[in-house]
Design a protein around this motif. Structure first.
Motif, PDB file in Angstrom:
ATOM      1  N   ASP A 285      34.933  86.116  33.206  1.00  0.00           N
ATOM      2  CA  ASP A 285      34.938  86.099  31.760  1.00  0.00           C
ATOM      3  C   ASP A 285      36.224  86.741  31.250  1.00  0.00           C
ATOM      4  OD1 ASP A 285      34.469  86.324  29.100  1.00  0.00           O
ATOM      5  OD2 ASP A 285      32.569  87.405  29.263  1.00  0.00           O
ATOM      6  N   TRP A 286      36.972  86.014  30.410  1.00  0.00           N
ATOM      7  CA  TRP A 286      38.245  86.555  29.890  1.00  0.00           C
ATOM      8  C   TRP A 286      38.039  87.838  29.097  1.00  0.00           C
ATOM      9  CZ3 TRP A 286      41.630  84.490  32.577  1.00  0.00           C
ATOM     10  CH2 TRP A 286      41.734  83.129  32.805  1.00  0.00           C
ATOM     11  N   SER A 287      36.857  88.015  28.524  1.00  0.00           N
ATOM     12  CA  SER A 287      36.664  89.127  27.603  1.00  0.00           C
ATOM     13  C   SER A 287      36.216  90.404  28.278  1.00  0.00           C
ATOM     14  CB  SER A 287      35.629  88.749  26.535  1.00  0.00           C
ATOM     15  OG  SER A 287      34.382  88.492  27.134  1.00  0.00           O
TER      16      SER A 287
ATOM     17  N   PRO B   5      49.797  85.272  15.148  1.00  0.00           N
ATOM     18  CA  PRO B   5      49.117  85.182  13.852  1.00  0.00           C
ATOM     19  C   PRO B   5      47.621  84.911  14.035  1.00  0.00           C
ATOM     20  CG  PRO B   5      51.124  83.845  13.873  1.00  0.00           C
ATOM     21  CD  PRO B   5      50.874  84.291  15.281  1.00  0.00           C
ATOM     22  N   THR B   6      46.850  85.330  13.056  1.00  0.00           N
ATOM     23  CA  THR B   6      45.397  85.183  13.142  1.00  0.00           C
ATOM     24  C   THR B   6      44.987  83.725  13.338  1.00  0.00           C
ATOM     25  OG1 THR B   6      45.092  87.118  11.730  1.00  0.00           O
ATOM     26  CG2 THR B   6      43.220  85.607  11.943  1.00  0.00           C
TER      27      THR B   6
ATOM     28  N   GLN C 133      42.610  79.577  16.877  1.00  0.00           N
ATOM     29  CA  GLN C 133      42.710  78.265  17.527  1.00  0.00           C
ATOM     30  C   GLN C 133      42.679  78.386  19.042  1.00  0.00           C
ATOM     31  OE1 GLN C 133      46.388  77.067  15.431  1.00  0.00           O
ATOM     32  NE2 GLN C 133      45.274  75.269  14.679  1.00  0.00           N
ATOM     33  N   LEU C 134      43.430  79.330  19.561  1.00  0.00           N
ATOM     34  CA  LEU C 134      43.482  79.505  21.017  1.00  0.00           C
ATOM     35  C   LEU C 134      42.142  79.966  21.568  1.00  0.00           C
ATOM     36  CD1 LEU C 134      46.998  81.095  21.618  1.00  0.00           C
ATOM     37  CD2 LEU C 134      46.149  78.927  22.540  1.00  0.00           C
ATOM     38  N   TYR C 135      41.511  80.899  20.875  1.00  0.00           N
ATOM     39  CA  TYR C 135      40.198  81.369  21.326  1.00  0.00           C
ATOM     40  C   TYR C 135      39.211  80.212  21.383  1.00  0.00           C
ATOM     41  CZ  TYR C 135      35.864  84.003  21.608  1.00  0.00           C
ATOM     42  OH  TYR C 135      34.644  84.491  22.008  1.00  0.00           O
ATOM     43  N   SER C 136      39.223  79.393  20.342  1.00  0.00           N
ATOM     44  CA  SER C 136      38.295  78.263  20.295  1.00  0.00           C
ATOM     45  C   SER C 136      38.551  77.280  21.429  1.00  0.00           C
ATOM     46  CB  SER C 136      38.418  77.558  18.938  1.00  0.00           C
ATOM     47  OG  SER C 136      37.586  76.423  18.881  1.00  0.00           O
TER      48      SER C 136
ATOM     49  N   LEU D  37      43.436  88.187  21.187  1.00  0.00           N
ATOM     50  CA  LEU D  37      42.929  86.975  20.539  1.00  0.00           C
ATOM     51  C   LEU D  37      41.877  87.401  19.528  1.00  0.00           C
ATOM     52  CD1 LEU D  37      42.563  84.539  23.591  1.00  0.00           C
ATOM     53  CD2 LEU D  37      44.248  84.438  21.759  1.00  0.00           C
ATOM     54  N   GLY D  38      42.328  87.724  18.336  1.00  0.00           N
ATOM     55  CA  GLY D  38      41.421  88.284  17.347  1.00  0.00           C
ATOM     56  C   GLY D  38      40.979  89.667  17.787  1.00  0.00           C
TER      57      GLY D  38
END
Length: 317
Positions: A6-8, A40-41, A46-49, A124-125
């Motif tokens: 898991d990346w997180s 940028p947010t 977008q990348l997270y999604s 990422l956020g």
């Protein structure tokens, strides 16, 4: 099925100093300045999604669709100059390729990821992604691929150990040290087998993990027997057996008895003392009783050979 972590996952490096005490000198990490990859947010969202979708598709076995999402994340990362996010996307593609039996392409891409000089982490956020997680997962993938030979596997495991060390993943680092020790043991590099086995043992002693201590002692005693360092092999086998008895590690009982028998026989052959030979025979017979019910033919034959040696020596004496 080949997957990755898991990346997180959240990590803590507060225990780094202890691991540096046991890390072999040539792998001792420096303290480079932290490089954080920010964006940028809107880009982060977008990348997270895209990456989250790619991972979900991977888990569902939809490998082509997963690669589509990962390639979109790759294009966005490349356009924004985001090296770590680009590596995450490439690794996702590599995992999908491996599951599609395109292991040569997967190996080339994952090896390229491991070779990169990546920022320390990306944001990422609200999610923090350490580069060590990406590297660790890339190494784990390479170790599963048929294109990775044994020499490369050891180098990769050493890198994995350093990644885990840097991330404060002490238990996982100890497990990697055990794997490195086992590789060296199987290849006959007994000094390095002992070095990495001792590294693992120190880690698991500090963490208070008796079962992993037992596994580390097993590796150390095996190396001692192969080196014909009988006293050390016996001492480690005795420690192993003590843990087996205390914690009922029944799956390791046969190993402990076998290693004590082999070490005892080795010491008796060296001293030639009659009492040592009698003790060796008793130890061998104890191990034989175990091996006859649940052991391997190879170990059974080795014990029978040692028993014959001791009996002949006593008859001649």
């Amino acid at each position: 099925e080949i997957t990755y972590g898991d990346w997180s996952s959240d990590v803590c490096s507060s225990d780094l100093s202890l691991f540096q005490l046991v890390l072999p000198d040539d792998l001792r990490p420096g303290r480079p300045a932290r490089r954080r990859e920010t964006m940028p947010t809107r880009t982060a969202v977008q990348l997270y999604s895209l990456l989250e979708s790619a991972e979900t598709l991977l888990e569902d076995g939809k490998y082509d669709e997963s690669m589509e999402q990962a390639r979109a994340a790759r294009a966005l990362s490349e356009k924004a100059g985001l090296q770590l996010c680009l590596a995450m996307a490439d690794l996702t593609i590599a995992v999908a390729l491996a599951n599609l039996d395109q292991t040569d392409k997967a190996h080339a891409l994952a090896a390229d990821v491991v070779s990169r000089d990546l920022p320390t982490e990306a944001k990422l956020g609200l999610m923090r992604v350490p580069s060590t997680d990406v590297m660790d997962n890339a190494v784990a993938l390479l170790l599963e691929l048929p294109e990775t030979d044994r020499e490369e596997a050891v180098r990769l495991l050493e890198r994995q150990y350093a990644f885990r060390l840097e991330s404060g993943l002490r238990k996982e680092g100890g497990k990697t040290a055990q794997l490195i020790s086992e590789h060296h043991l199987e290849d006959g590099d007994l000094e390095n087998a002992r070095r990495w086995g001792a590294t693992a043992l120190v880690a698991f002693e500090d963490l208070g993990m008796p079962e992993e201590q037992a596994q580390s002692l097993l590796l150390l005693s095996r190396a001692g027997v192969d080196m014909q360092d009988w006293e050390r092999a016996m001492a480690e086998a005795h420690r192993l057996n003590g843990l087996v008895e205390e914690y009922s590690f029944d799956d390791l009982r046969g190993d402990a008895l076998y290693l004590m028998a082999m070490a005892s026989s080795g010491m008796a052959n060296r001293t030639g003392d009659r009492e040592d030979r009698q003790r060796a025979m008793a130890s061998i017979e104890t191990s034989l009783a175990r091996e006859r019910t649940s052991g391997s033919p190879q170990r059974l034959n080795a014990l029978l050979d040692e028993l014959l040696v001791q009996r002949r020596a006593l008859d001649l004496g």
